[in-house]
Scaffold this motif. Structure first.
Motif, PDB file in Angstrom:
ATOM      1  N   TRP A 311      87.425  58.227 129.187  1.00 23.38           N
ATOM      2  CA  TRP A 311      88.603  58.646 128.423  1.00 23.38           C
ATOM      3  C   TRP A 311      89.540  57.464 128.212  1.00 23.38           C
ATOM      4  CZ3 TRP A 311      89.495  63.003 125.806  1.00 23.38           C
ATOM      5  CH2 TRP A 311      90.776  63.178 125.261  1.00 23.38           C
ATOM      6  N   GLY A 312      89.675  56.647 129.249  1.00 24.77           N
ATOM      7  CA  GLY A 312      90.530  55.462 129.165  1.00 24.77           C
ATOM      8  C   GLY A 312      89.725  54.208 129.408  1.00 24.77           C
ATOM      9  N   VAL A 313      90.032  53.500 130.504  1.00 25.42           N
ATOM     10  CA  VAL A 313      89.337  52.243 130.790  1.00 25.42           C
ATOM     11  C   VAL A 313      88.577  52.289 132.109  1.00 25.42           C
ATOM     12  CG1 VAL A 313      90.898  50.828 129.422  1.00 25.42           C
ATOM     13  CG2 VAL A 313      91.450  51.271 131.819  1.00 25.42           C
ATOM     14  N   THR A 314      88.420  53.474 132.692  1.00 25.74           N
ATOM     15  CA  THR A 314      87.666  53.607 133.937  1.00 25.74           C
ATOM     16  C   THR A 314      86.208  53.860 133.613  1.00 25.74           C
ATOM     17  OG1 THR A 314      89.585  54.501 135.104  1.00 25.74           O
ATOM     18  CG2 THR A 314      87.422  54.876 136.088  1.00 25.74           C
ATOM     19  N   ALA A 315      85.330  52.967 134.105  1.00 24.64           N
ATOM     20  CA  ALA A 315      83.898  53.097 133.881  1.00 24.64           C
ATOM     21  C   ALA A 315      83.223  53.553 135.171  1.00 24.64           C
ATOM     22  CB  ALA A 315      83.323  51.775 133.395  1.00 24.64           C
ATOM     23  N   LYS A 316      81.912  53.619 135.124  1.00 23.56           N
ATOM     24  CA  LYS A 316      81.123  53.998 136.285  1.00 23.56           C
ATOM     25  C   LYS A 316      81.397  53.050 137.440  1.00 23.56           C
ATOM     26  CE  LYS A 316      76.224  54.889 137.324  1.00 23.56           C
ATOM     27  NZ  LYS A 316      74.867  54.802 136.740  1.00 23.56           N
ATOM     28  N   LYS A 317      81.552  53.604 138.655  1.00 24.35           N
ATOM     29  CA  LYS A 317      81.970  52.792 139.795  1.00 24.35           C
ATOM     30  C   LYS A 317      80.956  51.705 140.142  1.00 24.35           C
ATOM     31  CE  LYS A 317      85.876  54.821 140.802  1.00 24.35           C
ATOM     32  NZ  LYS A 317      86.026  55.539 139.548  1.00 24.35           N
ATOM     33  N   ASN A 318      79.664  52.036 140.127  1.00 25.97           N
ATOM     34  CA  ASN A 318      78.616  51.071 140.451  1.00 25.97           C
ATOM     35  C   ASN A 318      77.436  51.328 139.530  1.00 25.97           C
ATOM     36  OD1 ASN A 318      76.111  50.051 141.925  1.00 25.97           O
ATOM     37  ND2 ASN A 318      77.733  49.239 143.235  1.00 25.97           N
ATOM     38  N   ARG A 319      76.910  50.277 138.945  1.00 24.83           N
ATOM     39  CA  ARG A 319      75.864  50.446 137.938  1.00 24.83           C
ATOM     40  C   ARG A 319      74.600  51.058 138.520  1.00 24.83           C
ATOM     41  NH1 ARG A 319      73.862  45.951 136.283  1.00 24.83           N
ATOM     42  NH2 ARG A 319      73.085  46.695 134.274  1.00 24.83           N
ATOM     43  N   ASN A 320      74.329  50.879 139.814  1.00 22.69           N
ATOM     44  CA  ASN A 320      73.093  51.388 140.412  1.00 22.69           C
ATOM     45  C   ASN A 320      73.282  52.745 141.084  1.00 22.69           C
ATOM     46  OD1 ASN A 320      71.793  49.073 139.607  1.00 22.69           O
ATOM     47  ND2 ASN A 320      72.062  48.025 141.563  1.00 22.69           N
ATOM     48  N   SER A 321      74.511  53.182 141.203  1.00 23.10           N
ATOM     49  CA  SER A 321      74.764  54.436 141.915  1.00 23.10           C
ATOM     50  C   SER A 321      74.538  55.625 140.989  1.00 23.10           C
ATOM     51  CB  SER A 321      76.198  54.461 142.452  1.00 23.10           C
ATOM     52  OG  SER A 321      77.116  54.466 141.377  1.00 23.10           O
TER      53      SER A 321
END
Length: 417
Positions: A311-321
């Motif tokens: 929605w804003g600028v927060t992406a997935k915390k860890n690419r492998n999680s």
């Protein structure tokens, strides 16, 4: 008496002062203790010489606070651009500049470096105490002008031949440049072109004019260059919580700009944490370009896929999680002839779906990485929301607490949620 020059060598220094006083701080002279009182006074006078009538002040018990005050009905052009156009030169810089362009006064003049050096010696021979420009200095200056596109160089055998670049006539695009300079990232480029044309119009005025992003133009241009060349960068990140800036080694991927507040964020891959993180561009400085990376396209494609749940600028915390999403759902009820509310709901949603339940009731739902980013937008429909559910219970409880506090402010405590 303290003196100052309006010209500056290091823009990052003046950017820091402007941020502290006119963007974030509204500090008084007594509250600013990072530099001496004399340094403060010198920088303040320099900024006043640029910003002029756009500066105001108030007196508080703590002292005199200076701030920027702009009426967008009257002022159509960003006053911060003037700071970006102010730069100092040494006597040698400015002398060499004018001598070179007096020698290369036409694109038809084509000369090698030894020939240019000989002509420079001829220019300086009449001075009582002539400056000395060695071959390395002149070559670097010519290379700088080649990079900027105002001198061209062609190899003829083993010699590099230099000539002045042909001027590019600018079409009459004044209105386009006026709009671009005020709304685009690095809009100062448009302002420079308008200066060259000598024609600024007041055709546009802006209800929301986000002028302070002009101070970040140098940083932004380096980030664009890094992305274009697919490079790793090191950058200093200023934190409001710690005194010393933190160095980060990252791969810049995209620039996100809020249409609500004008704030600019860099979305970048952080190898140490294997995550894509956002950085406020106004907190970044000292961008250094490093090696190119073969991972750029892969990482940017990852970010593009993540945007389906951002929605804003927060992406997935860890690419492998595992992908952890937060579900948000609310129901909106409209009165007769209020279809414009649903059109706005559809127009402003960044992700998610709208479902029509009946002629007057609609449901909106979305799965996002951070549901708290949606709160300001959801509040704009608050008087029409009949049901609201967050899978993140902490966000839902905070939202409802905020509503209760608002009820209390208006004296309707019994209308709790």
């Amino acid at each position: 008496m303290s003196s100052y020059s309006e010209l500056i060598k290091n823009f990052e220094k003046i950017r820091g002062y402007m941020r502290e006083f006119y963007v974030y701080g509204f500090k008084s002279r007594e509250e600013y203790n990072k530099k001496s009182a004399r340094s403060y006074d010198d920088e303040r006078r320099r900024m006043e010489s640029w910003l002029g009538d756009n500066m105001s002040f108030v007196r508080t018990p703590e002292g005199k606070n200076v701030f920027i005050s702009i009426d967008s009905r009257v002022r159509q052009h960003n006053p911060f651009f003037k700071a970006l156009k102010t730069k100092s030169f040494t006597d040698g810089d400015i002398t060499l500049h004018f001598i070179l362009f007096d020698i290369l006064y036409s694109p038809e003049i084509v000369l090698s470096l030894p020939e240019i050096l000989e002509k420079i010696d001829g220019y300086l021979s009449g001075f009582e105490d002539p400056m000395v420009f060695d071959e390395s200095t002149v070559r670097k200056k010519l290379n700088e002008y080649m990079y900027q596109g105002i001198v061209t160089g062609e190899k003829t055998g083993r010699k590099m031949m230099y000539r002045r670049a042909y001027d590019t006539p600018l079409p009459d695009i004044t209105d386009i440049l006026n709009f671009y300079s005020e709304v685009a990232p690095c809009g100062v480029i448009g302002s420079f072109l308008l200066d060259k044309n000598g024609n600024k119009s007041d055709f546009f005025s802006f209800k929301h004019h986000y002028i302070t992003s002009a101070l970040d133009s140098d940083v932004l241009s380096m980030l664009f260059k890094a992305m274009r060349e697919k490079r790793v960068i090191t950058v200093s990140n200023i934190s409001r919580r710690t005194a010393a800036p933190r160095k980060n080694r990252i791969i810049p991927l995209r620039i996100f700009i809020s249409v609500q507040n004008g704030r600019q964020h860099l979305l970048a891959y952080q190898p140490d944490f294997n995550t894509i993180k956002s950085f406020r561009i106004d907190y970044l400085s000292d961008v250094k370009l490093e090696e190119t990376t073969p991972r750029f396209d892969e990482l940017r494609n990852d970010l593009d896929r993540m945007q389906a749940h951002m929605w804003g600028v927060t992406a997935k915390k860890n690419r492998n999680s595992e992908e952890r999403l937060e579900h948000v759902e609310f129901t909106v009820k409209i009165a007769e002839n209020e279809e414009h509310i649903i059109r706005r709901l559809d127009r402003e949603k960044r992700v998610g779906q709208i479902q029509k339940l009946d002629d007057n009731t609609y449901s909106f739902s979305a799965d996002v990485y951070d549901s708290s980013e949606m709160i300001p937008w959801i509040r704009t429909f608050i008087c029409r929301i009949t049901e609201l559910h967050f899978s993140n219970r902490a966000v839902e409880k905070q939202f409802k607490r905020d509503i209760k506090e608002m009820y209390c402010l208006y004296g309707i405590e019994e209308a709790g949620m």
